[in-house]
Write a protein that holds these residues in place. Structure first.
Motif, PDB file in Angstrom:
ATOM      1  N   LYS A 149      -2.204  -4.024  -3.891  1.00  0.00           N
ATOM      2  CA  LYS A 149      -2.930  -3.319  -2.828  1.00  0.00           C
ATOM      3  C   LYS A 149      -4.392  -3.739  -2.815  1.00  0.00           C
ATOM      4  O   LYS A 149      -4.972  -3.962  -1.748  1.00  0.00           O
ATOM      5  CB  LYS A 149      -2.774  -1.802  -3.021  1.00  0.00           C
ATOM      6  CG  LYS A 149      -3.381  -0.951  -1.924  1.00  0.00           C
ATOM      7  CD  LYS A 149      -2.988  -1.386  -0.528  1.00  0.00           C
ATOM      8  CE  LYS A 149      -1.564  -0.970  -0.171  1.00  0.00           C
ATOM      9  NZ  LYS A 149      -1.256  -1.285   1.252  1.00  0.00           N
ATOM     10  N   GLU A 167      -2.447   4.722  -0.346  1.00  0.00           N
ATOM     11  CA  GLU A 167      -1.754   3.597   0.286  1.00  0.00           C
ATOM     12  C   GLU A 167      -0.455   3.230  -0.448  1.00  0.00           C
ATOM     13  O   GLU A 167       0.500   2.788   0.172  1.00  0.00           O
ATOM     14  CB  GLU A 167      -2.678   2.377   0.321  1.00  0.00           C
ATOM     15  CG  GLU A 167      -3.766   2.473   1.369  1.00  0.00           C
ATOM     16  CD  GLU A 167      -3.314   1.991   2.733  1.00  0.00           C
ATOM     17  OE1 GLU A 167      -2.653   0.944   2.789  1.00  0.00           O
ATOM     18  OE2 GLU A 167      -3.604   2.680   3.730  1.00  0.00           O
ATOM     19  N   ILE A 168      -0.432   3.391  -1.770  1.00  0.00           N
ATOM     20  CA  ILE A 168       0.786   3.032  -2.510  1.00  0.00           C
ATOM     21  C   ILE A 168       1.700   4.242  -2.667  1.00  0.00           C
ATOM     22  O   ILE A 168       2.679   4.197  -3.421  1.00  0.00           O
ATOM     23  CB  ILE A 168       0.471   2.398  -3.885  1.00  0.00           C
ATOM     24  CG1 ILE A 168      -0.240   3.404  -4.793  1.00  0.00           C
ATOM     25  CG2 ILE A 168      -0.346   1.132  -3.736  1.00  0.00           C
ATOM     26  CD1 ILE A 168      -0.362   2.937  -6.244  1.00  0.00           C
TER      27      ILE A 168
END
Lengths: 288, 207
Positions: A149, A167-168
């Motif tokens: 990322k 985001e992950i």
């Protein structure tokens, strides 16, 4: 002159000799025990690597040194990609540290591969598309997700730890994100330096300290002085009063907002309350 | 005695990994079986150097063979038997090529030891185990002096502990023949062991 085998349920083959009376059963048993004990051997240490080497399957790590704007670095690589990068002056120190990090020995490259060196130098200058590959075996899935990322953060921009976490898909694992980035085995090329604290301050940097992080960000055009100024002023986001979109201050879209139309926000809630929506490119909404 | 048995569960995992990726799955396979394959090769050749070459060759051939196998074929492999069969082929080819197998067994009339036995890796042999393993290495040398077909049968049965049916499958030979070879091998070994002990007694009597 005896036979050592007794197999009562199977018919004896004609040539199998009978056990003569002088062979004591104990003696035969002792011999069988000694024979079985012969199976207890270890394979030579070099066998595995010899096999893998002959088949071209070995991921033997080689390394070389490279001069960069932040000093000399050592780069270890194998046929899967880069495996370790460290700053330093001593090859012996690097060999020890890389061995400890990777759990396998690294050997000096007879000649640094020209294509890889060229790709690293392009990457340092921020030219061209990213072509580097990385060998992240040995890292957990989480750690790999964090590092991959971080690779998405464009040069000249920064994102908070919490952004990576969200985001992950692990929004609560902010601290673990910090730990994973601190253990980044391939700093500079996996740009963990582009990850900063949520309040906008630069945060720590394991590869040689905070000044190095600052220097790399400055070289990439992320203007660390401006970032710190914004952090002190409590400004987290920029918005455009023409599009009503808010961004991280380093987002490419934020750069395009003209001075006359720029709005400052201290929080996502403030931006939303003003009728702004998050940018689809830098995805600044952290839900915090 | 240490036991490092590779269980069937482990085999299933190894084979699944191999089926999904021949390259990535191969290293764990070598790791799991190198000890057994090397051990077999060492008993057959009695030379650590030859054994290492046989073992290396075995795994290299195994890898090349995998390229021609489908995934289902790989999952159905009996790993030990498959690797042993390849190892035996490698061994037989070497015996055939050399014609005259070098026997590590050699009587010496000088002051040196009566046996020239090729040494294992000295790093893995601390001083105290050296003496204890002396008789073991004499035995290994006597086994290596047996004719190859008897040696193979004897080692598979009595060192590796395989059953006769399994050996028969492995060697493509009738069970009866295997048994005969095992018996004759054992008989010869006992004879040479007795001869060796008599020699040693004679040497000792001279001292």
């Amino acid at each position: 002159m005896t036979t050592t085998n007794r197999t009562p349920r199977t018919p004896r083959t004609p040539r199998a000799p009978a056990t003569p009376p002088d062979a004591s059963l104990a003696e035969v048993r002792a011999l069988l025990g000694r024979l079985r004990a012969l199976a207890d051997v270890d394979a030579p240490a070099a066998l595995l690597s010899a096999v893998l080497g002959e088949l071209g399957l070995d991921a033997a790590d080689r390394y070389f040194s490279l001069r960069t704007p932040v000093g000399q670095i050592f780069v270890a690589f194998n046929d899967r990609g880069l495996s370790a990068v460290m700053r330093g002056e001593s090859a012996a120190d690097f060999e020890r540290a890389a061995h400890a990090l990777l759990g396998r020995a690294v050997h000096p490259a007879t000649e640094p591969p020209a294509r890889l060196v060229a790709a690293l130098e392009r990457s340092l200058r921020g030219e061209g598309k990213p072509v580097l590959r990385f060998d992240l075996r040995g890292l957990s899935e989480f750690e790999q997700a964090v590092l991959l990322k971080a690779l998405e953060i464009p040069r000249g921009e920064v994102r908070p730890y919490a952004w990576i976490a969200r985001e992950i898909g692990r929004p609560r694992a902010v601290r673990a994100v910090g730990t994973a980035l601190a253990h980044n085995p391939i700093p500079i090329f996996i740009p963990c330096h582009r990850v900063v604290l949520s309040d906008g301050t630069l945060g720590r940097y394991s590869m040689g300290g905070d000044q190095i992080k600052r220097a790399i960000l400055a070289a990439e055009g992320a203007a660390p002085d401006v970032l710190e100024e914004l952090a002190r002023a409590g400004i987290r986001y920029y918005g455009s009063d023409t599009t009503h979109i808010f961004c991280f201050p380093t987002c490419g879209h934020a750069h395009r907002i003209s001075a006359a139309h720029i709005q400052h926000f201290a929080s996502e809630a403030e931006a939303r309350a003003a009728g702004y929506r998050p940018c689809n490119v830098c995805r600044p909404a952290l839900g915090a | 005695m240490r036991t490092h048995h590779v269980t069937c569960d482990d085999d299933v995992k190894l084979l699944a990994a191999l089926a999904s990726n021949r390259d990535a799955g191969f290293e764990p396979l070598v790791g799991a079986y190198q000890r057994r394959v090397y051990g077999l090769a060492l008993r057959l050749s009695a030379s650590p150097q030859d054994a290492e070459e046989i073992a290396q060759d075995t795994f290299v051939r195994a890898y090349r063979a995998l390229a021609g196998y489908g995934n289902d074929q790989i999952r159905a492999l009996a790993l030990r038997a498959w690797l042993y069969r390849i190892a035996l082929n490698v061994f037989h080819n070497r015996v055939r090529v050399r014609r005259v197998p070098t026997s590590p067994l050699e009587l010496d009339d000088g002051d040196g030891p009566a046996f020239r036995i090729e040494d294992g890796d000295p790093r893995t042999r601390p001083e105290q185990t050296l003496i204890a393993s002396e008789t073991e290495r004499e035995l290994a040398a006597l086994i290596a002096a047996l004719p190859p077909h008897l040696r193979v049968a004897l080692v598979l049965r009595h060192v590796e502990g395989l059953g006769y049916a399994e050996i028969a499958t492995l060697l493509d030979a009738p069970v009866g023949t295997v048994k005969a070879h095992v018996h004759r091998g054992a008989k010869l070994l006992r004879a040479s062991l007795e001869a060796h002990n008599r020699e040693e007694a004679k040497v000792e009597a001279l001292l």
